[in-house]
Motif scaffolding. Structure first.
Motif, PDB file in Angstrom:
ATOM      1  N   GLY A 150     -12.977   1.425   2.813  1.00 23.11           N
ATOM      2  CA  GLY A 150     -12.947   2.843   3.005  1.00 23.11           C
ATOM      3  C   GLY A 150     -13.680   3.216   4.260  1.00 23.11           C
ATOM      4  O   GLY A 150     -13.669   4.198   4.772  1.00 23.11           O
ATOM      5  N   ALA A 174     -11.500   5.577   6.796  1.00 21.94           N
ATOM      6  CA  ALA A 174     -11.592   6.889   6.414  1.00 21.94           C
ATOM      7  C   ALA A 174     -12.943   7.684   6.913  1.00 21.94           C
ATOM      8  O   ALA A 174     -12.894   8.950   7.266  1.00 21.94           O
ATOM      9  N   ASN A 190       1.007  -1.177   0.045  1.00 25.49           N
ATOM     10  CA  ASN A 190      -0.060   0.111   0.140  1.00 25.49           C
ATOM     11  C   ASN A 190       0.985   1.306  -0.010  1.00 25.49           C
ATOM     12  O   ASN A 190       0.600   2.165  -0.771  1.00 25.49           O
ATOM     13  N   ILE A 241      -1.092   4.660  -0.423  1.00 23.53           N
ATOM     14  CA  ILE A 241      -2.313   4.258   0.407  1.00 23.53           C
ATOM     15  C   ILE A 241      -1.912   3.967   1.867  1.00 23.53           C
ATOM     16  O   ILE A 241      -1.139   3.122   2.086  1.00 23.53           O
ATOM     17  N   THR A 245     -10.074  -0.407  -3.137  1.00 19.34           N
ATOM     18  CA  THR A 245      -9.317   0.880  -2.323  1.00 19.34           C
ATOM     19  C   THR A 245      -9.628   2.148  -2.862  1.00 19.34           C
ATOM     20  O   THR A 245      -9.524   2.271  -4.021  1.00 19.34           O
ATOM     21  N   PRO A 246     -10.034   2.927  -1.731  1.00 16.52           N
ATOM     22  CA  PRO A 246     -10.553   4.294  -2.187  1.00 16.52           C
ATOM     23  C   PRO A 246      -9.277   4.952  -2.876  1.00 16.52           C
ATOM     24  O   PRO A 246      -8.062   4.823  -2.241  1.00 16.52           O
ATOM     25  N   GLY A 247      -9.512   5.611  -3.822  1.00 12.97           N
ATOM     26  CA  GLY A 247      -8.091   6.393  -4.373  1.00 12.97           C
ATOM     27  C   GLY A 247      -7.300   5.958  -5.311  1.00 12.97           C
ATOM     28  O   GLY A 247      -6.712   6.587  -6.245  1.00 12.97           O
ATOM     29  N   ILE A 248      -7.422   4.530  -5.499  1.00 12.61           N
ATOM     30  CA  ILE A 248      -6.598   3.626  -6.557  1.00 12.61           C
ATOM     31  C   ILE A 248      -7.584   2.712  -7.428  1.00 12.61           C
ATOM     32  O   ILE A 248      -8.025   1.659  -6.666  1.00 12.61           O
ATOM     33  N   ASP A 249      -8.203   3.167  -8.456  1.00 16.33           N
ATOM     34  CA  ASP A 249      -8.802   2.211  -9.151  1.00 16.33           C
ATOM     35  C   ASP A 249      -8.179   0.758  -9.506  1.00 16.33           C
ATOM     36  O   ASP A 249      -6.961   0.958  -9.955  1.00 16.33           O
TER      37      ASP A 249
END
Ligand code: FAD
Length: 395
Positions: free
Chosen positions: A379, A382, A221, A226, A333-337
């Protein structure tokens, strides 16, 4: 390539799903993906296939959890285990001798009562029994101080290694490339794909990457910027000389965090909570300690006095991948497709892998969403809704 993967397996330049981590989670997912789809799947493992927690655990499998979702996942997993030896074509040494939980405090007693009611409402035959009945099940037990016990005869133990070998061999037979002894040392986002950089100098481009690196998952990560809160936690365990069959259930003492079982091969296998064995860094000390041996030796001797003379043959340590709310971290993962987490399984990833590998593969291959995927959503931290739900985590 052998059924256990190979350091010489030829990598394609591009694949649909790259699974980083050749433990039970990564390999169960690879196996099910190959069964369900024609996706091109590659597993990358930095060591040999059992070098992580999957080769170092106690092999306990149980339905006795404090949370309905976990009970249901484990009902599914144990049902799969019952037919898995035949499905994978390998002896898994699966033995359903039950789990016997012992409570010595009022709080522990209340916990067992609450959980047993939940289990029965879901169809799990957990029985609450007194200290003398517990001794009937485990004649070696000194029940002094035990207030209540809970027993589910459907829980059990397995030999972890053939699980991993079986998943790997069948995945490879179905076209999955399993590359061992190859570390992922870097990762980049490239258009809609991810590119993994390997210690060998090679690169692998993938539409989806599954982070199945267990207690090292924050390492991968970090490479992609991440931040998730799961961290490694060192946990020790031992096994003794083999005995004739004497211990049918796996016994857990809630007060001390001691667990011990007898494997089908006759060894007594046990671990215990060592309260100040914290982790938190990327590296995990996998050496064993005299301190652990002394602590577990004392506790076993108090609980099962006749085991006091047993000879310990092996001791080792491995990492739990601890998530702050005790729940796994599985999903996008939020932020990484394209980056899927498959980690945070604390001390129960082995037993959950048969169900989780299948449910994640169904989601990737067919878009089917199991209800637990909402709950294990990476997610949640967060958003601030990762509150603790499970009260039966041991170790
Ligand atoms: C002492 C002990 C007792 C346990 N007892 C039980 C039990 O009784 N029942 C139960 O269900 N669970 C138990 N567990 C927990 C269980 O072992 C784990 O939850 C489970 O094995 C996790 O599987 P995994 O595939 O996610 O991780 P692992 O098996 O750790 O696999 C991750 C793999 O990723 C590889 N890797 C890491 N970084 C990279 C990289 N950068 N590139 C390539 N590869 C990489 C590692 O080498 C490793 O092989 C226990 C754990 C320990 C330590």
């Amino acid at each position: 390539m052998t059924g256990l993967g190979s350091r010489d397996a030829t990598l394609p330049a591009i694949c649909d799903v790259a699974i980083v981590g050749g433990g039970v989670m990564g390999l169960a997912t690879a196996y099910h993906l190959a069964e369900l789809s024609r996706l091109r799947v590659v597993v990358i493992e930095r060591g040999y296939l059992l070098s992580g927690a999957s080769g170092r655990n106690g092999g306990g499998v149980r339905m006795q959890w404090g949370d309905e979702g976990n009970v249901r996942v484990m009902m599914e997993s144990i049902e799969i285990c019952r037919g898995l030896a035949q499905e994978l074509g390998i002896n898994l040494w699966f033995r359903q001798g039950g789990y016997l939980f012992l409570a010595r405090t009022a709080a522990g007693e209340a916990r067992l009562q609450r959980n047993a009611a939940l289990h029965r409402s879901l169809g799990v035959p957990t029985r609450l029994i007194g200290p003398e009945d517990a001794r009937e099940l485990v004649p070696e037990l000194d029940p002094t101080g035990v207030r209540l016990a809970a027993f589910n005869p459907r829980d059990g133990v397995v030999f972890p290694w053939p699980f991993v070998w079986g998943y790997a061999a069948r995945a490879i037979a179905n076209g999955v490339v399993v590359r061992t002894h190859t570390e992922v040392t870097g990762a980049d986002v490239a258009d809609r794909d991810l590119v993994l950089r390997l210690a060998t100098g090679e690169q692998l481009r993938a539409h989806l990457v599954v982070n199945a690196t267990g207690a090292w998952s924050h390492g991968l990560n970090d490479m992609l910027g991440i931040s998730l809160p799961n961290r490694p936690h060192r946990h020790e365990i031992l096994s003794t000389e083999p005995l004739k069959p004497v211990l049918d259930p796996l016994v857990v003492d809630l007060a001390s965090g001691l667990y011990l079982s007898q494997s089908t091969r006759g060894e007594i296998v046990g671990g215990i909570t060592m309260p100040d064995e914290g982790g938190g860094s990327v590296s995990v000390d996998q050496r064993s300690s005299l301190r652990f041996l002394a602590h577990i030796g004392r506790t076993i001797t108090e609980l099962l006095p006749r085991f006091g003379g047993l000879k310990v043959l092996r001791q080792w340590a491995g990492p739990y991948d601890v998530s702050p709310d005790g729940d796994a971290i599985v999903g996008p993962t939020p932020g990484i497709d394209g980056l899927i987490q498959l980690c945070g399984f604390t001390g129960h990833g082995f037993m959950m892998a048969p169900a989780v590998g299948r449910l994640l593969a169904r989601w990737i291959a067919r878009g089917e969403r199991h209800s637990m995927l909402e709950r294990w959503d990476p997610g949640r931290f967060a958003r601030g809704d990762g509150t603790r739900r499970e009260d039966m985590i041991i170790g």
